[in-house]
Design an enzyme around this catalytic site. Structure first.
Site, short mmCIF file in Angstrom:
data_model
loop_
_atom_site.label_atom_id
_atom_site.label_comp_id
_atom_site.label_asym_id
_atom_site.label_seq_id
_atom_site.Cartn_x
_atom_site.Cartn_y
_atom_site.Cartn_z
N LYS A 97 -24.52 6.49 -18.06
CA LYS A 97 -23.99 7.84 -17.86
C LYS A 97 -22.88 8.16 -18.86
O LYS A 97 -22.79 9.29 -19.31
CB LYS A 97 -23.46 8.00 -16.42
CG LYS A 97 -24.57 8.09 -15.40
CD LYS A 97 -24.04 8.54 -14.04
CE LYS A 97 -25.14 8.56 -13.00
NZ LYS A 97 -24.65 8.78 -11.64
N LYS A 134 -36.55 5.96 -15.68
CA LYS A 134 -36.77 6.36 -14.28
C LYS A 134 -36.64 7.89 -14.17
O LYS A 134 -35.88 8.51 -14.91
CB LYS A 134 -35.80 5.65 -13.34
CG LYS A 134 -34.38 6.05 -13.53
CD LYS A 134 -33.46 5.55 -12.44
CE LYS A 134 -32.12 6.20 -12.76
NZ LYS A 134 -31.02 5.95 -11.97
N LYS A 183 -32.34 13.13 -12.13
CA LYS A 183 -31.80 14.48 -12.24
C LYS A 183 -31.10 14.65 -13.58
O LYS A 183 -31.06 15.71 -14.14
CB LYS A 183 -30.76 14.73 -11.15
CG LYS A 183 -31.33 14.70 -9.76
CD LYS A 183 -30.23 14.72 -8.70
CE LYS A 183 -30.34 13.53 -7.79
NZ LYS A 183 -29.47 13.53 -6.63
P1 TYM Z 1 -28.55 9.15 -6.26
O1 TYM Z 1 -28.02 10.42 -5.69
O2 TYM Z 1 -28.69 9.07 -7.75
O3 TYM Z 1 -29.97 8.83 -5.64
C1 TYM Z 1 -30.20 8.84 -4.24
C2 TYM Z 1 -31.23 7.78 -3.88
O4 TYM Z 1 -32.45 8.02 -4.59
C3 TYM Z 1 -32.86 6.81 -5.25
N1 TYM Z 1 -33.53 7.16 -6.51
C4 TYM Z 1 -34.74 6.70 -6.87
N2 TYM Z 1 -35.62 5.88 -6.26
C5 TYM Z 1 -36.79 5.64 -6.89
N3 TYM Z 1 -37.12 6.15 -8.11
C6 TYM Z 1 -36.27 6.96 -8.77
N4 TYM Z 1 -36.60 7.48 -9.95
C7 TYM Z 1 -35.02 7.27 -8.15
N5 TYM Z 1 -33.96 8.04 -8.50
C8 TYM Z 1 -33.05 7.96 -7.48
C9 TYM Z 1 -31.57 6.05 -5.50
O5 TYM Z 1 -31.80 4.67 -5.67
C10 TYM Z 1 -30.76 6.36 -4.26
O6 TYM Z 1 -31.08 5.47 -3.22
N6 TYM Z 1 -24.65 6.00 -6.20
C11 TYM Z 1 -25.68 6.62 -5.38
C12 TYM Z 1 -25.15 7.39 -4.19
C13 TYM Z 1 -24.26 6.64 -3.26
C14 TYM Z 1 -24.67 5.65 -2.32
C15 TYM Z 1 -23.49 5.29 -1.61
C16 TYM Z 1 -25.88 5.04 -2.04
C17 TYM Z 1 -22.92 6.83 -3.09
N7 TYM Z 1 -22.47 6.02 -2.11
C18 TYM Z 1 -23.52 4.32 -0.62
C19 TYM Z 1 -25.90 4.06 -1.02
C20 TYM Z 1 -24.74 3.71 -0.33
C21 TYM Z 1 -26.46 7.59 -6.23
O7 TYM Z 1 -25.96 8.12 -7.20
O8 TYM Z 1 -27.70 7.91 -5.74
#
Ligand code: TYM
Length: 326
Positions: A111, A192, A195
């Protein structure tokens, strides 16, 4: 009962990766566990945003989470900034993780390469994520594969805190689905689906129209050897389609490969399966969208439930850390 926690950022439109990798499992797990799901707006502001963007994004994301099946009566659904303890514990955990550990985080490296303004918050982000999880004595964290390293560092931070200050935190485990844990971009199948990738043709939004979904999947990048085989290393594009079809229909990608001889048929079946999967979600979302006041109310109820646990954890943290009572 097993305590489950997971979070998702209110940035941009939700895509098929978020659903297959994470939120679909959340909807399943809420039925058998004590589940907390959080719209992590404080994580979203690690990258500069216009104020209205986060506010609208949080409400729309909460509606989308309900549309995919989260039931605020069954699980606790809330917004991170409504429970102040997240930021408070985040600070304390920043003081219990090292610069070296944070420097090894692959998401920071990815990022920070894509933005001009690299906030200190983007760097310390994993400490806030650890706080999210540890505040709720979480046993299981359902996430996609890209979050594996963040759950590992959460465990490391918890273990360090427990050994420095006495037993305080429960050590969480990542729960990563067998299928759909890593949905790839349709145009760049070695990256992957994301967004932040800015690849509209390669990303399937959960609100995409059937025609758009068909078009995007039909024009997905594959390869020239014409053989349908599940081999993510050598054949990332074809394997991604097989994974999506497998995750959408609850079948094994490798077994599915044997049923196809041509990429065309694989693509149209994958598109049909995704359209059928998203149709009820889209219909439900349209209904929820009409009543933002009710969504906001449900989120306040969720925050009250979450806060009751978070304040108890913070009392324990303050006492074990040795802060003077107020
Ligand atoms: P975020 O918002 O980027 O994504 C949310 C969830 O979607 C999953 N994900 C995917 N799974 C499969 N293929 C993909 N291409 C793909 N893109 C996204 C992510 O693995 C995630 O589970 N840091 C985290 C948010 C967060 C969080 C937490 C998660 C903040 N605090 C505590 C778990 C526990 C994030 O940016 O997810």
């Amino acid at each position: 009962m097993t305590r489950v926690f997971s979070g998702i950022q209110p940035t941009g439109e939700q895509h098929l990766g978020n659903y297959l990798g994470a939120t679909r499992n959340w909807a399943r797990m809420q039925r058998t566990s004590d589940a907390f799901f959080c719209v992590v707006d404080l994580h979203a502001v690690t990258i500069p945003k216009a104020p209205g963007e986060v506010r609208d994004g949080s409400l729309r994301l909460a509606q989308m989470l309900m549309a995919v099946g989260l039931d605020p009566e069954t699980c606790t659904l809330f917004v991170q900034s409504h429970v102040r303890e997240h930021a408070e514990l985040g600070w304390i955990l920043q003081c219990n993780v090292s610069y070296g550990e944070l420097s090894r985080m692959t998401q920071f490296k990815d990022k920070s390469g894509r933005h001009d303004f690299i906030s200190a918050g983007l760097f310390t982000y994993p400490a806030l994520q650890a706080a999210d999880i540890l505040l709720y004595d979480t046993n299981e964290v359902p996430v996609g594969d890209d979050q594996r390293q963040h759950i590992e560092i959460t465990r490391d931070i918890a273990e360090r805190f427990n050994s420095r200050f006495g037993e305080t935190f429960v050590l969480p485990e990542a729960v990563i689905p067998a299928a759909g844990a890593r949905v790839m971009d349709l145009q760049r199948p070695t990256d992957k689906m994301s967004k932040s990738l800015d690849s509209p043709k390669g990303t399937i939004g959960l609100l995409d129209e059937p025609g758009q979904i068909m078009k995007k999947i039909k024009s997905a990048v594959t390869d020239n050897d014409g053989v349908v085989r599940f081999d993510p290393e050598q054949k990332p594009g074809v394997s991604n389609l097989l994974s999506i079809l497998g995750a959408a229909t609850d079948r094994e990608p490798a077994a599915l490969a044997e049923q196809y001889e041509q990429y065309g048929a694989l693509k149209s079946d994958t598109a049909d399966a995704v359209i059928a999967l998203l149709e009820p979600i889209q219909a439900r979302y349209r209904e929820l969208e009409a009543d933002p006041g009710e969504t906001a109310r449900l989120l306040r109820v969720g925050a009250d439930k979450a806060r009751a646990i978070a304040t108890d954890t913070m009392d324990r943290v303050r006492s074990n850390l040795g802060l003077l009572d107020a």
